[in-house]
Design a protein around this motif. Structure first.
Motif, short mmCIF file in Angstrom:
data_model
loop_
_atom_site.label_atom_id
_atom_site.label_comp_id
_atom_site.label_asym_id
_atom_site.label_seq_id
_atom_site.Cartn_x
_atom_site.Cartn_y
_atom_site.Cartn_z
N VAL A 50 36.22 34.26 27.04
CA VAL A 50 34.79 34.53 26.90
C VAL A 50 34.51 34.83 25.43
O VAL A 50 35.10 35.73 24.85
CB VAL A 50 34.37 35.73 27.77
N GLU A 91 28.26 36.21 25.56
CA GLU A 91 27.64 36.56 26.85
C GLU A 91 26.19 36.95 26.63
O GLU A 91 25.84 37.53 25.60
CB GLU A 91 28.43 37.69 27.53
N LYS A 133 28.34 33.83 30.86
CA LYS A 133 29.47 34.17 30.01
C LYS A 133 30.08 32.85 29.54
O LYS A 133 30.72 32.15 30.32
CB LYS A 133 30.49 35.03 30.75
#
Length: 345
Positions: free
Chosen positions: A275, A278, A296
């Motif tokens: 990730v 986000e 994300k």
């Protein structure tokens, strides 16, 4: 006579009607699958860049949807200003009987043999008169419990199913004895994990999978990892080699589409990522393909994000859709902050 999902349908009018509905559903799908939520940014110039999936909708929760091989996918709802928990709306022309390919189709509700008498002559089956007139009613008058558990049922056995799914790690936030969209998502996930037909109907095969405790095995053995199983269309929250949550998902459908004058392929890349960005809000696609709930991003414009439409088969433009409730769990309970490994296989 045509045989549809293990059932015979007689009469030309019924068959033609179903064919017309199926054709219209397929046309509607072709228009809507290419208008959902999309990519965070303009992709690089490589041939297989992808985008994300259609956006949440305030449409009410719908009935189970079969895989494309069984019938045409259902029409997806359009975007809305706020997220709502909902399953994919409608189903193909052959799915109205609620049956599945693994023996989970419904067969209950058939009328009893009329040869046992209608009860109005005051005579019971053992030949003694007047037994049915004592206020208790005949056995044939009592409603029968359906053989299968299906969308819309409210009962204690639905509560037991929800509790079992929750115990196994399938995403069910509450045990309320009501088979709604969230329970349907969990059943989809169980059926995917067990290699069963994905119709959301809990018959013998699906119940056996629940009783046996079928849960997918993770691919990673250490750390906190978000695993995405493309083949089975599942998202797994994994901690040190243990699956803590199993979530129904829908990824890229492999079709081509156009956005801002360019042609792309709806493809979800496999590999090891993390990730890197986000957005804790309803996020608008950079390619004007719709909205994503709390996405994300893990590579380019590809993200795991919430959607009101998460069918049991691949249907997005490249992103990985999960239900809005499941995405809230990832954010608020499990975490998955920036840097969390994402393994797609």
């Amino acid at each position: 006579m045509r045989v549809l999902h293990g059932r015979s349908i007689h009469g030309g009018t019924s068959v033609v009607g179903r064919r017309v509905v199926g054709t219209l559903g397929a046309v509607a799908l072709a228009a809507t699958l290419l208008s959902g939520c999309g990519e965070d940014q303009e992709p690089p110039a490589d041939a297989d860049r992808t985008t994300s999936s259609p956006s949440p909708s305030a449409t009410p929760e719908g009935s189970p949807s079969p895989e494309p091989s069984a019938s045409a996918p259902s029409e997806e709802p359009g975007p809305s200003a706020s997220p709502s928990e909902s399953a994919d709306e409608g189903s193909g022309d052959d799915s109205a009987d609620g049956s599945d390919g693994a023996g989970d189709g419904s067969g209950a509700g058939d009328s009893k043999d009329d040869s046992k008498g209608d009860g109005d002559k005051g005579e019971s089956q053992d030949g003694k008169g007047g037994k049915d007139d004592q206020g208790k009613g005949s056995k044939d008058d009592e409603p029968e419990e359906p053989d299968n558990i299906e969308y819309g049922e409210v009962s204690n056995r639905v509560g037991k199913l929800q509790q079992r799914l929750q115990d196994l790690g399938y995403f069910v936030s509450s045990v309320d004895k009501s088979y709604g969209g969230e329970t349907q998502q969990a059943v989809f996930a169980l059926q995917k994990a067990g290699g069963l037909y994905r119709d959301g109907v809990v018959g013998d095969a699906t119940q056996a999978a629940a009783d046996k405790g079928v849960v997918p095995k993770p691919q990673t053995s250490s750390g906190k990892v978000l695993e995405i199983d493309i083949d089975r269309q599942l998202v797994l929250a994994v901690e040190n080699g243990k699956v803590v949550k199993v979530i129904n998902a829908s990824s890229g459908n492999g079709e081509t589409y156009e956005a801002k004058g360019n042609t792309y392929t709806a493809y979800t890349p496999r590999g090891s990522f993390a990730v890197y960005r986000e957005e804790n809000r309803m996020y608008a696609s950079g390619l004007e393909l719709g909205d994503m709930w709390r996405p994300k991003f893990f590579t380019g414009g590809i993200a795991v994000h919430g959607s009101a439409s998460v069918p049991a088969f691949p249907a997005s433009h490249g992103c990985v859709r999960v239900s809005n409730g499941a995405m809230d769990w990832i954010w608020d309970t499990w975490g998955a902050p920036s840097g969390t490994p994402v393994v797609v296989y």
